[in-house]
Design a protein around this motif. Structure first.
Motif, PDB file in Angstrom:
ATOM      1  N   GLY A  64      60.097  36.177 -63.678  1.00 38.86           N
ATOM      2  CA  GLY A  64      59.214  35.024 -63.596  1.00 38.86           C
ATOM      3  C   GLY A  64      58.692  34.850 -62.179  1.00 38.86           C
ATOM      4  N   ARG A  65      57.515  34.278 -62.068  1.00 39.15           N
ATOM      5  CA  ARG A  65      56.920  34.052 -60.756  1.00 39.15           C
ATOM      6  C   ARG A  65      56.435  32.618 -60.645  1.00 39.15           C
ATOM      7  NH1 ARG A  65      57.122  35.214 -55.435  1.00 39.15           N
ATOM      8  NH2 ARG A  65      55.206  34.474 -54.428  1.00 39.15           N
ATOM      9  N   LEU A  66      57.032  31.869 -59.691  1.00 42.98           N
ATOM     10  CA  LEU A  66      56.629  30.498 -59.413  1.00 42.98           C
ATOM     11  C   LEU A  66      55.691  30.493 -58.213  1.00 42.98           C
ATOM     12  CD1 LEU A  66      56.995  27.399 -59.908  1.00 42.98           C
ATOM     13  CD2 LEU A  66      58.792  27.494 -58.169  1.00 42.98           C
ATOM     14  N   SER A  67      54.521  29.873 -58.367  1.00 39.50           N
ATOM     15  CA  SER A  67      53.558  29.741 -57.269  1.00 39.50           C
ATOM     16  C   SER A  67      53.315  28.253 -57.050  1.00 39.50           C
ATOM     17  CB  SER A  67      52.244  30.451 -57.609  1.00 39.50           C
ATOM     18  OG  SER A  67      52.464  31.835 -57.819  1.00 39.50           O
ATOM     19  N   VAL A  68      53.879  27.720 -55.960  1.00 38.32           N
ATOM     20  CA  VAL A  68      53.809  26.285 -55.694  1.00 38.32           C
ATOM     21  C   VAL A  68      52.550  25.973 -54.891  1.00 38.32           C
ATOM     22  CG1 VAL A  68      54.994  24.267 -54.755  1.00 38.32           C
ATOM     23  CG2 VAL A  68      56.321  26.169 -55.701  1.00 38.32           C
ATOM     24  N   ARG A  69      51.694  25.171 -55.466  1.00 34.00           N
ATOM     25  CA  ARG A  69      50.411  24.855 -54.828  1.00 34.00           C
ATOM     26  C   ARG A  69      50.617  24.032 -53.569  1.00 34.00           C
ATOM     27  NH1 ARG A  69      45.760  20.969 -56.416  1.00 34.00           N
ATOM     28  NH2 ARG A  69      43.945  22.015 -55.524  1.00 34.00           N
ATOM     29  N   HIS A  70      49.992  24.462 -52.480  1.00 36.24           N
ATOM     30  CA  HIS A  70      50.005  23.820 -51.169  1.00 36.24           C
ATOM     31  C   HIS A  70      51.329  23.974 -50.427  1.00 36.24           C
ATOM     32  CE1 HIS A  70      46.575  20.968 -52.603  1.00 36.24           C
ATOM     33  NE2 HIS A  70      46.093  22.088 -52.080  1.00 36.24           N
ATOM     34  N   TYR A  71      52.351  24.531 -51.085  1.00 37.93           N
ATOM     35  CA  TYR A  71      53.658  24.709 -50.441  1.00 37.93           C
ATOM     36  C   TYR A  71      54.149  26.123 -50.731  1.00 37.93           C
ATOM     37  CZ  TYR A  71      53.404  19.629 -50.111  1.00 37.93           C
ATOM     38  OH  TYR A  71      52.993  18.340 -49.838  1.00 37.93           O
ATOM     39  N   SER A  72      53.492  27.088 -50.131  1.00 38.98           N
ATOM     40  CA  SER A  72      53.766  28.497 -50.451  1.00 38.98           C
ATOM     41  C   SER A  72      55.185  28.925 -50.083  1.00 38.98           C
ATOM     42  CB  SER A  72      52.752  29.398 -49.745  1.00 38.98           C
ATOM     43  OG  SER A  72      52.811  29.224 -48.341  1.00 38.98           O
ATOM     44  N   GLU A  73      55.821  28.216 -49.151  1.00 44.16           N
ATOM     45  CA  GLU A  73      57.195  28.566 -48.788  1.00 44.16           C
ATOM     46  C   GLU A  73      58.152  28.448 -49.969  1.00 44.16           C
ATOM     47  OE1 GLU A  73      55.789  25.806 -45.363  1.00 44.16           O
ATOM     48  OE2 GLU A  73      55.379  26.116 -47.488  1.00 44.16           O
ATOM     49  N   LEU A  74      57.772  27.630 -50.932  1.00 44.41           N
ATOM     50  CA  LEU A  74      58.640  27.380 -52.084  1.00 44.41           C
ATOM     51  C   LEU A  74      58.396  28.351 -53.232  1.00 44.41           C
ATOM     52  CD1 LEU A  74      58.458  23.478 -52.157  1.00 44.41           C
ATOM     53  CD2 LEU A  74      60.111  24.938 -51.001  1.00 44.41           C
ATOM     54  N   SER A  75      57.384  29.198 -53.112  1.00 41.97           N
ATOM     55  CA  SER A  75      57.088  30.175 -54.166  1.00 41.97           C
ATOM     56  C   SER A  75      58.133  31.287 -54.140  1.00 41.97           C
ATOM     57  CB  SER A  75      55.690  30.763 -53.971  1.00 41.97           C
ATOM     58  OG  SER A  75      54.709  29.748 -54.010  1.00 41.97           O
ATOM     59  N   TYR A  76      58.460  31.817 -55.315  1.00 39.17           N
ATOM     60  CA  TYR A  76      59.469  32.868 -55.393  1.00 39.17           C
ATOM     61  C   TYR A  76      59.387  33.570 -56.743  1.00 39.17           C
ATOM     62  CZ  TYR A  76      62.091  29.598 -58.321  1.00 39.17           C
ATOM     63  OH  TYR A  76      62.464  28.746 -59.328  1.00 39.17           O
ATOM     64  N   THR A  77      60.145  34.665 -56.865  1.00 43.28           N
ATOM     65  CA  THR A  77      60.264  35.419 -58.116  1.00 43.28           C
ATOM     66  C   THR A  77      61.719  35.364 -58.576  1.00 43.28           C
ATOM     67  OG1 THR A  77      58.499  36.909 -57.410  1.00 43.28           O
ATOM     68  CG2 THR A  77      59.894  37.656 -59.224  1.00 43.28           C
ATOM     69  N   ASP A  78      61.939  35.185 -59.864  1.00 42.73           N
ATOM     70  CA  ASP A  78      63.302  35.203 -60.398  1.00 42.73           C
ATOM     71  C   ASP A  78      63.453  36.296 -61.442  1.00 42.73           C
ATOM     72  OD1 ASP A  78      63.527  33.580 -63.344  1.00 42.73           O
ATOM     73  OD2 ASP A  78      61.731  33.178 -62.173  1.00 42.73           O
ATOM     74  N   PHE A  79      64.687  36.777 -61.595  1.00 42.90           N
ATOM     75  CA  PHE A  79      65.000  37.886 -62.492  1.00 42.90           C
ATOM     76  C   PHE A  79      66.233  37.532 -63.323  1.00 42.90           C
ATOM     77  CE2 PHE A  79      63.326  39.363 -58.463  1.00 42.90           C
ATOM     78  CZ  PHE A  79      62.279  40.194 -58.835  1.00 42.90           C
ATOM     79  N   LYS A  80      66.256  38.029 -64.560  1.00 42.42           N
ATOM     80  CA  LYS A  80      67.439  37.828 -65.411  1.00 42.42           C
ATOM     81  C   LYS A  80      67.643  39.035 -66.304  1.00 42.42           C
ATOM     82  CE  LYS A  80      67.392  34.797 -68.852  1.00 42.42           C
ATOM     83  NZ  LYS A  80      67.492  33.491 -69.568  1.00 42.42           N
TER      84      LYS A  80
END
Length: 277
Positions: free
Chosen positions: A209-225
């Motif tokens: 999964g890929r989270l892209s946080v608008r205006h706060y790119s430091e919080l964006s990340y990829t998760d794996f399971k």
């Protein structure tokens, strides 16, 4: 009509009637229920949402109900305990409300359009330690998904600030200090899944999964399971290895005193046992 012809006619009619009854009684001919209601309940060693622990890496009791209609419409609710170390000033509860519509685009492709609201009763973000704001963690996602065989993809877009993140709350609460950059509405999450049937009732699940946080790119990340699931004694048993590349300084939470911070997005093994009824 002669006696022999009459007997043949009666025998033919009897045979056709028997075939019609057999077809009606067969599973393939059974009508799809117009209304279906199911429930689920599970005990988990941790609650990971998009790879991030919601329970301070402690166990979670979860359950919900799902309604579906033959037309493809569905609705449901689901709940889990969460940690007050991540969701301040609340009841330590997450309540999800969702609904949507599924329909076939082709024989092997299904489209799912829906919405999901994440609600945390009583919980409000802080602007400083112990100082609550009026900003709630409530988050509403609009989503669209595609399913083809063992593959599933879903894109979710936040129709609200992403779990309350905005200029007022960016400096504290769930995330560490961040420069205020306005609203986070429009944050997206892309969820990709594929499962493999290993035989003997054992299923291997893969997820990215890929989270892209608008205006706060430091919080964006990829998760794996990576998970293994099997039904044993009428219960669903699952073991999942979960990890993320989320920046640890942002995705951590201390206790009520702000001490003993735990990294909420690092690798962990989550065990679960549940039942669908």
């Amino acid at each position: 009509m002669s006696k022999n012809l009459s007997l043949i006619a009666i025998a033919s009619l009897t045979m056709l009637t028997g075939l019609a009854r057999a077809e009606a009684d067969s599973p393939a001919a059974a009508a799809t229920p117009e209304h279906t209601l199911t429930g689920n309940l599970s005990l988990n060693s941790d609650y990971r949402f998009r790879g991030i622990s919601q329970t301070w890496k402690l166990p979670a009791l979860q359950g919900g109900f799902d309604y579906s209609h033959a037309s493809g419409f569905y609705a449901g609710t689901w709940a889990s305990n969460v940690s007050g170390n991540s969701y301040n000033n609340g009841a330590g509860l997450e309540l999800d409300l969702y609904g949507g519509w599924k329909f076939a685009l082709s024989q092997d492709l299904t489209l799912d359009i829906g919405a999901l609201a994440y609600v945390y009763p009583g919980a409000k973000l802080n602007s400083a330690p112990g100082v609550a704001t009026n900003e709630k963690y409530t988050n509403v996602d609009a989503n669209v998904g595609l399913t083809s065989g063992a593959f599933n993809a879903k894109l979710s877009i936040a129709a609200t600030d992403y779990f309350g993140l905005n200029s007022t709350t960016a400096g504290y609460a769930y995330f560490s200090s961040l420069p205020a950059r306005g609203a986070s509405k429009g944050t997206s999450y892309l969820d990709l899944n594929y499962s493999f049937d290993l035989g003997n009732g054992l299923t291997l699940g893969t997820h990215v999964g890929r989270l892209s946080v608008r205006h706060y790119s430091e919080l964006s990340y990829t998760d794996f399971k990576l998970s293994l699931a099997k039904e044993i004694a009428g219960l669903n048993w699952t073991g999942a290895l979960i990890t993320t590349d989320a920046k640890r300084d942002f995705y951590q939470a201390g206790n009520a005193a702000g001490q003993n911070a735990k990294k909420l997005g690092n690798a962990g093994l989550v065990l679960s046992v549940g039942k669908t009824f």
